[in-house]
Design an enzyme around this catalytic site. Structure first.
Site, mmCIF file in Angstrom:
data_model
loop_
_atom_site.group_PDB
_atom_site.id
_atom_site.type_symbol
_atom_site.label_atom_id
_atom_site.label_comp_id
_atom_site.label_asym_id
_atom_site.label_seq_id
_atom_site.Cartn_x
_atom_site.Cartn_y
_atom_site.Cartn_z
ATOM 1 N N VAL A 8 40.684 33.610 44.582
ATOM 2 C CA VAL A 8 40.552 34.882 43.884
ATOM 3 C C VAL A 8 39.817 35.820 44.820
ATOM 4 C CG1 VAL A 8 39.555 36.027 41.862
ATOM 5 C CG2 VAL A 8 40.441 33.709 41.662
ATOM 6 N N SER A 9 40.196 37.102 44.788
ATOM 7 C CA SER A 9 39.564 38.057 45.683
ATOM 8 C C SER A 9 38.119 38.368 45.286
ATOM 9 C CB SER A 9 40.372 39.360 45.724
ATOM 10 O OG SER A 9 40.379 39.959 44.445
ATOM 11 N N GLY A 10 37.752 38.174 44.029
ATOM 12 C CA GLY A 10 36.386 38.453 43.578
ATOM 13 C C GLY A 10 35.388 37.521 44.231
ATOM 14 N N ARG A 11 34.296 38.069 44.717
ATOM 15 C CA ARG A 11 33.283 37.266 45.395
ATOM 16 C C ARG A 11 32.117 36.895 44.493
ATOM 17 N NH1 ARG A 11 36.702 35.703 47.940
ATOM 18 N NH2 ARG A 11 37.460 36.587 49.840
#
Length: 136
Positions: A70-73
């Site tokens: 997922v791109s969310g960090r």
């Protein structure tokens, strides 16, 4: 009054066997209180203290590999400590290093993901604002 867990409930939350949890109590690794009948009950604070040890160890990059990319960090790994389903919605409480994060999701999502208390999960936080508050 703090929430007290039975040894079976505590074992499920911590992701260990009932026998292991009882040994932790007997060896003094996990503190418990005893009921008038002599039964052990584990305070929530003790479970929170043990959660970081029971969770997956390693760098965040390593623990994230267990999940979809997922791109969310803003991903926080922890254990599900409580699931409350009421009608169409569910309240999921995740313990991350002794802190609780609560998420409201659909009851369908709980069923589809087969969420269970004690299961390792990640809170993915997507927000445009984060507020900081200082104590008095």
């Amino acid at each position: 009054m703090p929430k007290l867990y039975t040894p079976r409930e505590a074992a499920q939350v911590l992701g260990v066997s009932y026998a292991s949890l009882k040994q932790w109590i007997y060896n003094g690794k996990l503190k418990s209180v005893q009921t008038a009948g002599g039964h052990h009950r584990i305070p929530e604070a003790e479970i929170d203290r043990m959660l970081p040890r029971a969770a997956v160890k390693g760098k965040p990059e390593k623990t994230r590999r267990m999940y979809r990319r997922v791109s969310g960090r803003n991903q926080l790994t922890g254990r599900i400590t409580e699931i409350k389903v009421n009608g169409l919605l569910a309240q999921i409480t995740l313990s991350v290093s002794g802190q609780h994060i609560t998420s409201i999701i659909t009851a369908d999502a709980v069923r589809e993901l087969r969420l269970k208390t004690g299961q390792l999960a990640v809170a993915l936080i997507k927000s445009t604002e984060v507020m900081i508050v200082l104590p008095d």
